[in-house]
Design a protein around this motif. Structure first.
Motif, PDB file in Angstrom:
ATOM      1  N   PHE A   4       7.091  25.683   9.680  1.00 23.43           N
ATOM      2  CA  PHE A   4       7.065  27.030   9.105  1.00 23.43           C
ATOM      3  C   PHE A   4       7.790  27.017   7.765  1.00 23.43           C
ATOM      4  O   PHE A   4       8.816  26.353   7.619  1.00 23.43           O
ATOM      5  CB  PHE A   4       7.750  28.017  10.039  1.00 23.43           C
ATOM      6  CG  PHE A   4       7.035  28.211  11.345  1.00 23.43           C
ATOM      7  CD1 PHE A   4       6.101  29.222  11.493  1.00 23.43           C
ATOM      8  CD2 PHE A   4       7.279  27.365  12.424  1.00 23.43           C
ATOM      9  CE1 PHE A   4       5.430  29.399  12.699  1.00 23.43           C
ATOM     10  CE2 PHE A   4       6.611  27.529  13.624  1.00 23.43           C
ATOM     11  CZ  PHE A   4       5.688  28.549  13.769  1.00 23.43           C
ATOM     12  N   ASN A   7       9.136  31.564   3.728  1.00 25.54           N
ATOM     13  CA  ASN A   7       8.408  32.838   3.619  1.00 25.54           C
ATOM     14  C   ASN A   7       7.901  33.310   4.970  1.00 25.54           C
ATOM     15  O   ASN A   7       8.017  34.477   5.324  1.00 25.54           O
ATOM     16  CB  ASN A   7       7.182  32.670   2.705  1.00 25.54           C
ATOM     17  CG  ASN A   7       7.577  32.470   1.271  1.00 25.54           C
ATOM     18  OD1 ASN A   7       8.588  33.012   0.831  1.00 25.54           O
ATOM     19  ND2 ASN A   7       6.813  31.684   0.547  1.00 25.54           N
ATOM     20  N   GLN A   8       7.317  32.372   5.694  1.00 22.33           N
ATOM     21  CA  GLN A   8       6.754  32.716   7.001  1.00 22.33           C
ATOM     22  C   GLN A   8       7.864  33.131   7.967  1.00 22.33           C
ATOM     23  O   GLN A   8       7.737  34.129   8.670  1.00 22.33           O
ATOM     24  CB  GLN A   8       5.987  31.511   7.568  1.00 22.33           C
ATOM     25  CG  GLN A   8       4.732  31.192   6.779  1.00 22.33           C
ATOM     26  CD  GLN A   8       4.068  29.908   7.259  1.00 22.33           C
ATOM     27  OE1 GLN A   8       4.721  28.978   7.729  1.00 22.33           O
ATOM     28  NE2 GLN A   8       2.754  29.859   7.125  1.00 22.33           N
ATOM     29  N   SER A  11       9.175  36.630   7.211  1.00 22.75           N
ATOM     30  CA  SER A  11       8.284  37.708   7.646  1.00 22.75           C
ATOM     31  C   SER A  11       8.452  37.962   9.148  1.00 22.75           C
ATOM     32  O   SER A  11       8.617  39.114   9.576  1.00 22.75           O
ATOM     33  CB  SER A  11       6.831  37.332   7.322  1.00 22.75           C
ATOM     34  OG  SER A  11       5.962  38.337   7.772  1.00 22.75           O
ATOM     35  N   ILE A  12       8.445  36.899   9.941  1.00 19.74           N
ATOM     36  CA  ILE A  12       8.534  37.057  11.399  1.00 19.74           C
ATOM     37  C   ILE A  12       9.926  37.537  11.832  1.00 19.74           C
ATOM     38  O   ILE A  12      10.048  38.394  12.723  1.00 19.74           O
ATOM     39  CB  ILE A  12       8.163  35.727  12.112  1.00 19.74           C
ATOM     40  CG1 ILE A  12       6.709  35.341  11.804  1.00 19.74           C
ATOM     41  CG2 ILE A  12       8.390  35.834  13.629  1.00 19.74           C
ATOM     42  CD1 ILE A  12       5.671  36.371  12.213  1.00 19.74           C
ATOM     43  N   LYS A  15      10.138  41.219  11.082  1.00 12.53           N
ATOM     44  CA  LYS A  15       9.368  41.984  12.075  1.00 12.53           C
ATOM     45  C   LYS A  15      10.140  42.096  13.385  1.00 12.53           C
ATOM     46  O   LYS A  15      10.258  43.184  13.967  1.00 12.53           O
ATOM     47  CB  LYS A  15       8.020  41.296  12.306  1.00 12.53           C
ATOM     48  CG  LYS A  15       7.109  42.023  13.292  1.00 12.53           C
ATOM     49  CD  LYS A  15       5.753  41.331  13.392  1.00 12.53           C
ATOM     50  CE  LYS A  15       4.723  42.158  14.139  1.00 12.53           C
ATOM     51  NZ  LYS A  15       4.858  42.134  15.580  1.00 12.53           N
TER      52      LYS A  15
ATOM     53  N   VAL B  47       0.537  35.503   2.840  1.00 11.63           N
ATOM     54  CA  VAL B  47       1.535  34.788   3.664  1.00 11.63           C
ATOM     55  C   VAL B  47       1.786  35.568   4.960  1.00 11.63           C
ATOM     56  O   VAL B  47       1.784  35.005   6.063  1.00 11.63           O
ATOM     57  CB  VAL B  47       2.865  34.610   2.894  1.00 11.63           C
ATOM     58  CG1 VAL B  47       3.947  34.043   3.813  1.00 11.63           C
ATOM     59  CG2 VAL B  47       2.679  33.732   1.670  1.00 11.63           C
ATOM     60  N   ILE B  48       1.976  36.895   4.831  1.00  7.35           N
ATOM     61  CA  ILE B  48       2.288  37.738   5.999  1.00  7.35           C
ATOM     62  C   ILE B  48       1.100  37.763   6.962  1.00  7.35           C
ATOM     63  O   ILE B  48       1.248  37.556   8.170  1.00  7.35           O
ATOM     64  CB  ILE B  48       2.662  39.176   5.544  1.00  7.35           C
ATOM     65  CG1 ILE B  48       3.906  39.139   4.648  1.00  7.35           C
ATOM     66  CG2 ILE B  48       2.896  40.086   6.747  1.00  7.35           C
ATOM     67  CD1 ILE B  48       4.205  40.443   3.923  1.00  7.35           C
ATOM     68  N   ASP B  50      -1.302  35.656   7.283  1.00  7.06           N
ATOM     69  CA  ASP B  50      -1.523  34.330   7.865  1.00  7.06           C
ATOM     70  C   ASP B  50      -0.570  34.052   9.028  1.00  7.06           C
ATOM     71  O   ASP B  50      -0.996  33.616  10.096  1.00  7.06           O
ATOM     72  CB  ASP B  50      -1.330  33.298   6.747  1.00  7.06           C
ATOM     73  CG  ASP B  50      -1.548  31.895   7.263  1.00  7.06           C
ATOM     74  OD1 ASP B  50      -2.659  31.630   7.763  1.00  7.06           O
ATOM     75  OD2 ASP B  50      -0.614  31.074   7.178  1.00  7.06           O
ATOM     76  N   ILE B  51       0.705  34.348   8.850  1.00  9.08           N
ATOM     77  CA  ILE B  51       1.675  34.000   9.897  1.00  9.08           C
ATOM     78  C   ILE B  51       1.552  34.955  11.095  1.00  9.08           C
ATOM     79  O   ILE B  51       1.700  34.533  12.250  1.00  9.08           O
ATOM     80  CB  ILE B  51       3.128  33.916   9.341  1.00  9.08           C
ATOM     81  CG1 ILE B  51       4.057  33.295  10.384  1.00  9.08           C
ATOM     82  CG2 ILE B  51       3.673  35.256   8.895  1.00  9.08           C
ATOM     83  CD1 ILE B  51       3.742  31.863  10.726  1.00  9.08           C
ATOM     84  N   LEU B  52       1.257  36.237  10.833  1.00 10.90           N
ATOM     85  CA  LEU B  52       1.066  37.172  11.953  1.00 10.90           C
ATOM     86  C   LEU B  52      -0.128  36.744  12.799  1.00 10.90           C
ATOM     87  O   LEU B  52      -0.068  36.751  14.034  1.00 10.90           O
ATOM     88  CB  LEU B  52       0.839  38.603  11.443  1.00 10.90           C
ATOM     89  CG  LEU B  52       2.037  39.343  10.857  1.00 10.90           C
ATOM     90  CD1 LEU B  52       1.624  40.756  10.456  1.00 10.90           C
ATOM     91  CD2 LEU B  52       3.195  39.414  11.845  1.00 10.90           C
ATOM     92  N   ARG B  54      -1.410  33.718  12.999  1.00  9.71           N
ATOM     93  CA  ARG B  54      -1.136  32.434  13.653  1.00  9.71           C
ATOM     94  C   ARG B  54      -0.311  32.617  14.912  1.00  9.71           C
ATOM     95  O   ARG B  54      -0.539  31.972  15.923  1.00  9.71           O
ATOM     96  CB  ARG B  54      -0.393  31.544  12.654  1.00  9.71           C
ATOM     97  CG  ARG B  54      -0.162  30.137  13.150  1.00  9.71           C
ATOM     98  CD  ARG B  54       0.293  29.261  11.990  1.00  9.71           C
ATOM     99  NE  ARG B  54       1.388  28.391  12.368  1.00  9.71           N
ATOM    100  CZ  ARG B  54       2.202  27.792  11.508  1.00  9.71           C
ATOM    101  NH1 ARG B  54       2.063  27.996  10.205  1.00  9.71           N
ATOM    102  NH2 ARG B  54       3.156  27.000  11.930  1.00  9.71           N
TER     103      ARG B  54
END
Lengths: 271, 271
Positions: A4, A7-8, A11-12, A15, B47-48, B50-52, B54
C-alpha cells in the motif's frame, strides 16, 4: 503480500477514523491491514492529525498505554458553525413553517441527515470532555439528532418512551409537569437501559420551559445516573420562566413578529 | 496561499466524501479549497476510488455534465457483512434478551450506533440504484436505522407517527390491520412530508407478518408515492403467512427452541 502507498493508507485510515468517532482504535488494526510498521502508521496519522487541525475539521488524539491507540474527535470551525446556524435560521424563517397554534414546523429539519449531522457535530463537540456514557432523548422528533450525538461521542443512545411497550421488558415510569402547558405527562424507560452511576447527556429538538429536561433529571435519578449536559437545536427564548438554566442550543426562536414572521437568530456564544 | 500535499488533500477529500454519502460534490469544491488544478484533484480521487474498491469499502462514482462531480457510495465486503450478521446473531442469542410474552429485547441494539451504522451500510447498498427519494419508518425503534439508511442514500427521512401531534400541521391518517395481532392500528403523517410521485424505501427493526409494511404501502398510495424497497434488521421467519413477499433482512429469527434459546442465523443470500 499486497503493498500500500502512503496515499492509499491515508485514505483508508481517514475513513476508519471518521466512521468510528471517539472510539480508540489500536494501531495494530492498521499495521495488520497494511502490513506496515508502527512507525509508518504513526507518520500517516501525523499527516491526518495535522491537516484536520489546520482546517479545523476535528482532531486525532493519541491514547497511550496497553489499551491505547488513536481516536477521531469531531469538530467544526467557528466560521462553519456560524454559517450553519445562519443558514438554519433562514430555513426556519420560511412562512410555510408557521402552523396553527403558532408552532414552527421542524419535523423535516429534524429528519434531514445533512442538517442533523452538522448540528450533531456542533452539539457533540460541547460534551466531548464530559466522560459521557449515554445520550438520552424522549421520543420522537429528537431521535435522529440524539443518535448523531451518541455516534459522535462513541456511546449508546437511550430513547425514553411516552408509554409502556410490551417489547421493553420491565420499565420504570415517572410523571412530570410540562413547563409550557402545565399538563402532567409521563415518561417510561426499560430497566435494562442504563447502568447505575452513568453520565448522561440529554438531546432534544426544542427547549421551551424545560419541563421535559427536568423530567429527565428525575428519571435519571431513579436509575442513579447523572445528567452532565443538555443540548437542543432550538431554544424558545420567548418562554420567560425556564426550569433549566444550563444548556446548549444552536438557534434562538423568539416567537413571531407583527407580520407573523418567525424571529430567529444564532444563539449567542453557542460556538 | 497555503499549499497542500497530495497526502493532505486525500485525507480531506476522503473525509468530505464519507461525510456526504450519495451526494454529488462538484470538483470545484476541492479545486477552490486546495487551490489546485482539476487534473490534480482527479488524480487524488483516482487514488481514493482505487483503494476503496480494492478493499471493498464502497465506491467513488463520477457524474459528468454541468451538475456533475463525484460521490461516495457506501458498501461493505461480503466477508465483513457475514461477519457482522454472525456477530449480531451472537448478541441477540443472549438469554437475558428473552422477555415475557416470548419477545426478544432489541431496543439497545436499535440504539447502538456501531451496530446500526454497519446495518445501515448493508441495507442502504441494496437500494442505491433504486432512485430513492425518501426513507420511511414508523416510530419508534426503527428510527436510528432508517436515519442511517437515509443518510447513506443522501435523502430525507420521514417518520410516520402512531397518533396526531399539533406540531405536525395537517396530517393524513390511515387504519391498518396488524398482521401478527390482528388488531386495528392507525398511522398518521404530516401532509408536508412527501412530494407526489416519490420513490420510498421502508426501514424497520422487525418484519413479522408484514401488516405495518402493508399499512405503509396504503399510506404512501394516499400521497401518490411508491414503495420501491423494504429493509429490516430482523425477519421473524416463524410467522407463517407473510403479507409482504419482497424485502431485505440481515438476521432471521426462528422463535425459541425447547431450552428457551432464541434461534437465529444470518438471512440466506442477504449479501
Amino acid at each position: 503480500m499486497d503493498k500500500f502507498t502512503r496515499n492509499q493508507r491515508i485514505s483508508i485510515i481517514t475513513k476508519t477514523l471518521i466512521e468510528n468517532p471517539n472510539k480508540v482504535i489500536n494501531l495494530n488494526t492498521f499495521t495488520e491491514l497494511f502490513s506496515a510498521a508502527k512507525s509508518t502508521i504513526s507518520e500517516d496519522l501525523y499527516v491526518i492529525k495535522d491537516i484536520l487541525s489546520r482546517l479545523k475539521l476535528g482532531g486525532v488524539e493519541t491514547i497511550s498505554g496497553a489499551a491505547g491507540g488513536v481516536k477521531y474527535v469531531c469538530g467544526l470551525s467557528e466560521e462553519k458553525s456560524m454559517e450553519f446556524a445562519n443558514r438554519l435560521c433562514g430555513i426556519l424563517a420560511d412562512k410555510d413553517r408557521v402552523i396553527p397554534g403558532n408552532f414552527l414546523y421542524v419535523t423535516d429539519i429534524m429528519c434531514n441527515p445533512q442538517i442533523i449531522s452538522t448540528a450533531g457535530i456542533i452539539l457533540a463537540s460541547k460534551f466531548i470532555g464530559n466522560n459521557v456514557d449515554y445520550v438520552v432523548t424522549v421520543e420522537t422528533k429528537g431521535i435522529p439528532l440524539a443518535y448523531e450525538v451518541a455516534k459522535l461521542l462513541g456511546v449508546q443512545l437511550v430513547v425514553v418512551r411516552r408509554d409502556t411497550k410490551i417489547t421493553e421488558g420491565s420499565t420504570l415510569s415517572i410523571n412530570y409537569v410540562s413547563g409550557s402547558t402545565g399538563r402532567i405527562q409521563s415518561m417510561t424507560l426499560s430497566k435494562k437501559s442504563l447502568k447505575k452511576g452513568s453520565n448522561c447527556v440529554f438531546i432534544d429538538d426544542f427547549m421551551k420551559a424545560g419541563g421535559t429536561a427536568k423530567g429527565i433529571i428525575d428519571l435519571l435519578r431513579e436509575f442513579e445516573c447523572q445528567l452532565v449536559g443538555i443540548g437542543v437545536l432550538i431554544d424558545t427564548v420567548s418562554t420567560q420562566k425556564k426550569l433549566i438554566k444550563e444548556y446548549v442550543s444552536i438557534v434562538n426562536f423568539n416567537g413571531f413578529d407583527e407580520d407573523g414572521n418567525a424571529v430567529l437568530m444564532p444563539t449567542k456564544d453557542f460556538i
